[in-house]
Structure formats: C-alpha cells, structure tokens
Design a protein around this motif. Structure first.
Motif, PDB file in Angstrom:
ATOM      1  N   ASP A 121       0.634  -1.296  -0.213  1.00 11.44           N
ATOM      2  CA  ASP A 121      -0.006   0.154  -0.303  1.00 11.44           C
ATOM      3  C   ASP A 121       0.677   0.922  -0.381  1.00 11.44           C
ATOM      4  N   GLY A 173      -9.132  -4.035   1.670  1.00  9.93           N
ATOM      5  CA  GLY A 173      -7.188  -4.359   1.868  1.00  9.93           C
ATOM      6  C   GLY A 173      -7.605  -3.620   0.173  1.00  9.93           C
ATOM      7  N   LYS A 215      -8.490  -0.347  -1.630  1.00 11.42           N
ATOM      8  CA  LYS A 215      -7.390   0.831  -1.593  1.00 11.42           C
ATOM      9  C   LYS A 215      -6.621  -0.256  -2.808  1.00 11.42           C
ATOM     10  N   ARG A 216      -6.420  -1.048  -3.058  1.00 10.41           N
ATOM     11  CA  ARG A 216      -5.544  -1.684  -4.470  1.00 10.41           C
ATOM     12  C   ARG A 216      -6.439  -1.456  -5.452  1.00 10.41           C
ATOM     13  N   HIS A 275      -8.066  -9.119  -5.521  1.00  6.51           N
ATOM     14  CA  HIS A 275      -8.612  -7.949  -5.450  1.00  6.51           C
ATOM     15  C   HIS A 275      -9.750  -7.520  -6.073  1.00  6.51           C
TER      16      HIS A 275
END
Length: 606
Positions: free
Chosen positions: A76, A125, A128-129, A152
């Motif tokens: 991240d 997560g 964010k990806r 993801h």
C-alpha cells in the motif's frame, strides 16, 4: 521496434541464496510481457529492479531518457489522509477529469462503487488496491509494470482490466510488464512470457498457453527437470490442447509436436469414475437449498434481502464454480451450505453421510498450530492418503504441493501467505471430506503451485464447490458454473464465465461513461473485418466449443439411459419415448451450435 528499457548483467543475492545471476534482457515498444515463476524465485525483485525502485548488487538498468514508467507495487503506497478522488486525479477539478473519456472509463471499470469522498485510510484492502490501480492507469506512461494487479478484482474487474490493456496502446507502442498468477489474464494481454527460475530468466513467445507448450518441449529435450514436474507440465498442456480454454492468444504452431508429446497423457479426470466413487461415499443426498431466502443487515443497520428464494441441489461428485459481483453473497452461500448460517426462510437439507471442509480466504484455522512444523500438522491428521487411486505418504503429498524436504520442517508461523493456503488445503484433504468448498483458493499462489493443486483435485472424488475470480481455475477444475448477479437470484451458466460477463454487460453499463464496455471500432470499410470483430469471433469459437462439449456429453448420457431402459424385460416405453424426445432436442441443439461455430470460423477465415 523502439527500445524502451533494458537490464545488463543483473545480479542480486540474499543472505542464503542468489535470486538473479548475471541476467540481461530488454523491453521493446509493443512488448506485453507476463512474468511467471515459483513464489520466492524473484519475479517481484526483477520488476522492482527494472522500475528502478531498488538497486542490484551488480549490473545496471538503462532506459531512454524520455520514457516514463508507471509501477504498481503489491504494498500500500497511497496517502491514507487523502480522499479517494484526490488520491486518483490529484488537484484536477471535476469538470477537468470528467471531460476525459479515458479517465471516465478507468473510474467506471475500477472504482465506481468506492465512495469518492471517503478517506483512503478507511477503505478495505481490495478498495485501496483498486484506487492505486486507477491512479496508475489514468496516467500516460510509456511503460507500466503491474505486480499482481488482479488481486482483489472480481471476474468482471479482471475482464475490464484485460480489455483496457488490450486497447491502451497501438500494437507497436507502449510496453507492459505484469506479474500475476492469473493464467487467463496472461493469455489475454501478453505476447511474451518471462520465466524466472534458478536465478535466470527464460524468454518465451506468446502468453501462458504458448509458454506451457514451449516449457514442456524444453524440459523433454533437456531432460534435466525432475520427472514429477515434467508430468505436471504435460498434464497442463493436455488440458490446454483438449480442454475448454482454446485461448484467443494461443499460437497454432508446432501442433503435431504438441499432440505427440501428450499422446500418452490421460484426460485430466475421469468424471464418470469419480462420480461413481462419490456416490459410494455420499449416497444420493448431498446438500440442498430449496426456496431459500436470507435477509441481512447492511453497514447502516438497514435490512436487505441477500438471497431471494434460491434453489441449489448439489449432486455426488458435482464440480461447481461460483462467480458473482462483489457483495452478492458468494462467501455467505458457502456458509449456508456448510450449515454455519440458517436461512430466513426455505429449506436446507444435508445428507447423512456428508462431511464438509471449507478453505476460507483468511486461513485463520492455522493460527492454533503456529508453533508446529508443516509435516507435523499433516501427519497429525493422517499418515497415508489416496490420490488418483494410489497411496502416498503425508510427506510425499506435502512435497507434491511444493513443500521441499527442508520446507516440511518449517514452523507454520514462518510460512508465507501462499504457503499457509497450500498447507491448509492439504490439511483439509487429508481429513477426507466428501464435500470440499474453496473460497478464492488462488490468492498468493504461483502458476506451478496452482497446477499441482489442480492435479490433486483431479483425482479427488467428492463434491467440489469453488468460489473464484480466476477463470482458468474455474474452467480447469469445475464442470458447471453458476452466478450470483447481485439481484438475490442464483443463475445457471451453461455458457460459462463468458455468459456471466454477457449477462452483467446486459444488466447495465460497465463504465462510468454509460457506454458499452468495448467501444465500437470505426473507420473500417465495407467488407473489412475489424480487430474487434475478430476478437469477438475468437471468443465465440471458444464459448461454442465448450457448449458443444457439454451438450454432447448430455446426449451420450441420454443415449445410454435409453439403451439401458430398452434392454430391461419390463421396459417402460413411455419413459423410452421421453428419452428419445430429449435425445432429438440435444441433437438439434448440437446442430444449431455447429452452425454458429461455422459462422464464427468463417469470420476468422478458418
């Protein structure tokens, strides 16, 4: 083609071993390169070096002065204090970025469901990806490097990303390097494959399918690779040549050599034999959901219907793949089938002999054995296990899934995410369940490990349910697919994942522009087949071939039922008549599909 960047004599060594040894390679304009190899062999290290995010022990990386490189790391790297919109487009006003069709398309494909004004730190997560990927793709870099970009992303998101990368540049412009375990994605977007192994990098023409063929030939001729690995590669090759995914990017070269190589390789699995074994272990009843509804509370506390009178009956030996949009309830459906949740209404029936096992996404089940060693965890379950009709020891089975003799004595707490997933799957299998449910099993696994897992599952005779965004895995280990479309319904997919994407596209636009996901190609003259039409024809051939195979199997089954019924002394002629009518319907369906196949083949000139 113009040279974009290159590496000369790169070497990198860690404390215990050499990762790269005197590696030289280059990226030219038009190159779309997929990087494969076992976990820990240096794929991400190579990409970081080429992106000049880290320095080698020796050697150098060079690039043209005017070449810009965009890089998506696995970690991240976003500023958590920024709002989503600003993290992606910076200080651009809404009217500035919204007037750019490229940016609108990226937004619609990746972040349409993410709150534009939410702080990045509040996102999951996966969200964010997606934001990080969107930020990268709206830029106009000459080279983009993507480290596991499909993590993801759901099936729809992976398909969108493949389309975007296919259309991002002209064929002789731009350069791309991608590390991913998604084999369908590799075949869709790549024209070269780099295999990182034993501190070297081997270059292969074509995507994953061509790489498997070339690697099998290399291993056979060199005779230096251990026999087990060769057999796995040959079995994978047999699947690629015989099975459903006759990939659009697969080059049709050296076909005779490929056929000769796999002449003695059996089919990936004997479905009839496995079904008979499953019947003996399970009986007639497995897991049934009948008119099941489930109501849940959302994040705001409001009640909504997740499932609306869905019916699902699992048969002994059935291999079912589940796809669906995020939030449609795929994991929740597994929990219903496992008896962890009770439906709000409807019936749930579980066969008396059913023994389930679930591979969860988080693999937290291993937390309780963190201080034990890998082989100890498996041997605590069982010391001898049957695979494909043969008995193997726990140590042999552990080795088959990539745990070397040294790794078998590693403590569980020291394993990587992919190694933990492999270990937990083994732990479930040695417990000999007769219903196995896998929730996104491909996360953190390399392509070699996926092939090994598929090989183990080929000989496993129970009922299998797989939730995955990995199209290749679904087509490889499951025989039927179903979809959750986000409307509370469960839908059969006789056309596989392609049909799912068609249904999703028909349900609404996939981009923020309000247009169809694949833009029309203009400028072609009458009588000229556009690239878009050729791509669609290739996809149609793949889909139709898969449908013909399935309908043909149904026809053979019906014919056998009719023959058996006619051979009985007390033959039921009404039943035989109905079977014959069904046989005629299937034959007509095959004829219609063959006509469609001919039309698609004519477009391609085949």
């Amino acid at each position: 083609m113009a040279h974009l960047l290159g590496a000369e004599s790169l070497s990198v060594a860690f404390v215990t071993r050499t990762i790269l040894d005197n590696v030289s390679l280059g990226l030219e304009a038009g190159d779309r390169i997929g990087v494969v190899g076992r976990n820990g062999d240096g794929k991400s290290t190579l990409m970081r070096l080429l992106a000049q995010r880290s320095a080698p022990d020796s050697g150098r990386v060079t690039k043209r002065r005017d070449v810009s490189v965009g890089y998506l790391d696995q970690s991240d790297v976003l500023d958590g204090d920024l709002e989503v919109g600003r993290a992606i487009v910076g200080d651009q006003a809404d009217h500035e970025w919204a007037s750019n069709p490229k940016i609108r398309d990226v937004m619609g494909g990746l972040v349409s469901e993410v709150d534009w004004h939410a702080k990045v730190s509040s996102l999951s997560g996966g969200q964010k990806r997606r934001v990080a990927l969107a930020k990268l793709l709206i830029a106009d870099d000459d080279v983009i490097m993507l480290d596991e970009p499909t993590n993801h992303l759901d099936v729809e998101g992976v398909a969108w990303l493949a389309r975007h990368l296919q259309q991002r540049w002209r064929p002789t412009e731009g350069g791309m390097l991608v590390v991913t375990h998604d084999r369908w994605f590799l075949d869709e977007v790549c024209n070269h494959t780099w295999e990182v192994h034993d501190a070297v990098v081997d270059d292969f023409d074509g995507g994953y399918a061509a790489y498997v063929l070339a690697r099998a030939e290399r291993d056979r001729m060199a005779s230096v690779v251990e026999s087990k690995r060769v057999q796995l590669v040959k079995k994978e090759l047999a699947w690629l040549r015989r099975g459903a995914p006759a990939r659009t990017a697969k080059p049709k070269f050296r076909i005779e050599a490929a056929n000769e190589l796999i002449a003695d390789v059996p089919e990936p699995r004997d479905s009839l034999a496995l079904s008979k074994m499953a019947m003996s272990r399970l009986g007639k009843d497995v897991l049934d959901l009948e008119d099941v509804s489930l109501r849940i509370e959302d994040a705001e506390g409001a009640e909504r219907t997740l499932f609306d009178k869905i019916t699902l009956r699992l048969a002994p030996g059935q291999r079912l793949g589940l796809v669906g949009v995020n939030g449609s309830g795929k994991t929740t459906l597994l929990r219903l089938l496992n008896g962890e949740l009770q439906p709000s209404s409807g019936k749930f029936k579980r066969g008396k002999t059913v023994q389930t096992a679930v591979l969860s996404q988080e693999v937290r089940e291993l937390d309780d054995v963190g201080d034990r060693r890998v082989i100890e965890v498996i041997e605590a379950e069982k010391r001898v296990f049957a695979v494909g009709g043969k008995e193997v020891s726990a140590s042999q089975l552990v080795e088959q899934l990539g745990f070397t003799n040294e790794k078998q004595w590693t403590r569980v707490s020291e394993l990587s995410g992919g190694e933990r997933r492999r270990l937990q799957l083994l732990r479930l299998l040695v417990g000999e369940p007769n219903v196995l449910m896998l929730d996104e099993p491909t996360n953190d696994l390399d392509t070699d490990t996926l092939s090994a897992i598929e090989d183990v599952l080929d000989g496993w005779p129970g009922t299998l349910v797989v939730v995955s965004h990995d199209r290749y895995l679904l087509e490889r280990v499951t025989d039927t697919q179903m979809a959750l479309l986000g409307d509370g319904k469960l839908r059969d997919l006789p056309g596989g994942v392609d049909q799912y994407l068609e249904l999703r596209n028909a349900a609404g636009p996939l981009t923020a522009t309000g247009s169809a996901a694949s833009p029309a190609v203009s400028g072609g003259s009458a009588g000229t087949t556009s690239e878009a039409e050729l791509r669609q024809a290739r996809k149609d051939l793949t889909r139709i071939e898969r449908q013909i195979t399935k309908v043909d199997a149904q026809k053979d089954k019906t014919q056998k039922q009719m023959d058996d019924a006619g051979a009985r002394p007390d033959a039921d002629f009404e039943h035989i008549k109905s079977l014959n009518a069904r046989l005629q319907e299937l034959q007509a369906e095959i004829g219609d599909l063959e006509g469609q196949w001919m039309e698609a083949a004519e477009v391609l000139g085949e």
